[in-house]
Design an enzyme around this catalytic site. Sequence first.
Site: not given
Ligand code: FPP
Length: 243
Positions: A29, A123, A12
Site C-alpha cells: 500500500h 486536472l 489493484d
Molecule cells: C488494492 O490493492 C488497493 C486498494 C485496496 C486501495 C488503493 C490504495 C492505495 C493505492 C494506497 C493509498 C492511496 C493513496 C492515494 C494514498 P489490494 O490490497 O486489493 O491488492 P491485492 O488484490 O493484491 O490484495
Amino acid sequence: MNKVRHIGMIMDGNGRWAQLRRKPRTFGHIKGARTAKKIITACSQMGIENLTLYAFSTENWLRPQAEVNFLMHLLRRYLKRESENLVKENIQFRAIGEVERLPADLVNAIREVTQATQHCTGLKLTFAISYGSRQEIVHAVQKIASKVQKNLLTVEQISETLVSQHMETYPACDPDLIIRTSGEQRLSNFLLWQSAYSEFCFTDTLWPDFSKEELIAIITDFNSRERRFGKTSPQIANEQLIN
Ligand code: FPP
C-alpha cells in the site's frame, strides 16, 4: 482520434505485490500510494481533464481492522503532504463516496484540501473513498424521489441527463477510459452508471509497478479504438469528416 478527457483507475494488486516480495501487505500500500502520486502528476502534465481514483471501496471496510486503519493513515498522510503540491500543480481535489463514514480528522483533511484547491483549473482529481457505485445510484434515486414527492419534479422530467446530474461525479463527463491493474477483469462497484460507454483496459501489471510509460501506451491504444456509441463504422467516419 479519440481524446481522453476522463480516466477512471482501479488501483489493484498492492497486496500481491508485497506478498511476492515476502513483505506485509502494508508495504504494497505504501508503494501503491507513491505510484498514485506519480500517476496524478503524469495525468496533470498530459493535460487530462479528470482522473478518478478508486482509493477505498465500501467493501474495503470488511478488511481486517489493522489494514483499514493503515489505509486511512496513508490517505491522511497523502492529503497532509500533498495539499501544497496539488495547489502548485493547479490540481483540483475532491472526494466522492460515503465520506461521513471516515474518521473525523480524515473528513476534515478532505474538506481542507478540497477548499485549498477549489480554484485550481487544471486536472480535476477525484478520490473515490468509502465509495460504492450501487450506493451512489441508490442515493441518486432517493434524491430524485424526494424532489418528486415535494413537487419539485414530475416523473416525466426524469431522464438520463437528470440521473447523471444526481451522481456524485457530476459535473465531470463520463469516464472515457477505465483502467484496472493486477489482471482482475471486473468493475467491483466502480462508476457503474457512468461507464456505460467507457473503454476498458485490464493490465496484468500490479498497481505499485504501474508507470507513466504504461499509461501513455494505454492512452495511445485508446486513441486508435473506434468508439461507435451504437452507431455504424461508416456513420462515425462521416461524422469525423464533417467535424
Ligand atoms: C488494492 O490493492 C488497493 C486498494 C485496496 C486501495 C488503493 C490504495 C492505495 C493505492 C494506497 C493509498 C492511496 C493513496 C492515494 C494514498 P489490494 O490490497 O486489493 O491488492 P491485492 O488484490 O493484491 O490484495
